[in-house]
Scaffold this motif. Structure first.
Motif, mmCIF file in Angstrom:
data_model
loop_
_atom_site.group_PDB
_atom_site.id
_atom_site.type_symbol
_atom_site.label_atom_id
_atom_site.label_comp_id
_atom_site.label_asym_id
_atom_site.label_seq_id
_atom_site.Cartn_x
_atom_site.Cartn_y
_atom_site.Cartn_z
ATOM 1 N N HIS A 20 25.409 45.831 45.469
ATOM 2 C CA HIS A 20 26.015 47.342 46.036
ATOM 3 C C HIS A 20 27.582 47.150 46.459
ATOM 4 C CE1 HIS A 20 25.363 45.586 50.297
ATOM 5 N NE2 HIS A 20 24.216 45.627 49.936
ATOM 6 N N ILE A 21 28.257 47.832 47.190
ATOM 7 C CA ILE A 21 29.692 47.619 47.383
ATOM 8 C C ILE A 21 29.944 46.220 48.508
ATOM 9 C CG2 ILE A 21 30.489 49.932 46.780
ATOM 10 C CD1 ILE A 21 31.283 50.155 49.404
ATOM 11 N N GLN A 24 29.834 43.413 46.120
ATOM 12 C CA GLN A 24 30.867 43.114 45.375
ATOM 13 C C GLN A 24 31.951 42.564 46.283
ATOM 14 O OE1 GLN A 24 31.277 43.972 42.051
ATOM 15 N NE2 GLN A 24 33.132 42.671 42.422
ATOM 16 N N PHE A 25 32.008 43.025 47.527
ATOM 17 C CA PHE A 25 33.014 42.728 48.587
ATOM 18 C C PHE A 25 32.983 41.145 48.752
ATOM 19 C CE2 PHE A 25 34.450 41.491 52.772
ATOM 20 C CZ PHE A 25 35.439 41.983 52.812
ATOM 21 N N ASP A 28 34.128 39.294 45.463
ATOM 22 C CA ASP A 28 35.601 39.525 45.481
ATOM 23 C C ASP A 28 36.116 38.701 46.414
ATOM 24 O OD1 ASP A 28 35.542 41.457 43.493
ATOM 25 O OD2 ASP A 28 35.737 43.085 45.062
#
Length: 53
Positions: A20-21, A24-25, A28
């Motif tokens: 989920h985001i 992804q965070f 990143d």
């Protein structure tokens, strides 16, 4: 004196569910700080082993 480990940070171990985001965070952020990163994927329904971290 410089070392091959200069700038090395130990790995972060996290247990997550489906991507989920938030994941992804984390990915990143890792790639902003390092040239490469490793994502290990295992199963929560299998016992712990060298194959399933």
């Amino acid at each position: 004196m410089s070392s091959a480990l200069d700038g090395f940070e130990p790995p972060t171990r996290r247990l997550f569910q489906p991507l989920h985001i938030g994941h992804q965070f984390m990915i990143d952020q890792t790639l902003e700080r390092a040239e490469n990163g490793i994502v290990l994927i295992g199963s929560d329904s299998a016992g712990r082993s060298p194959r399933n971290l």
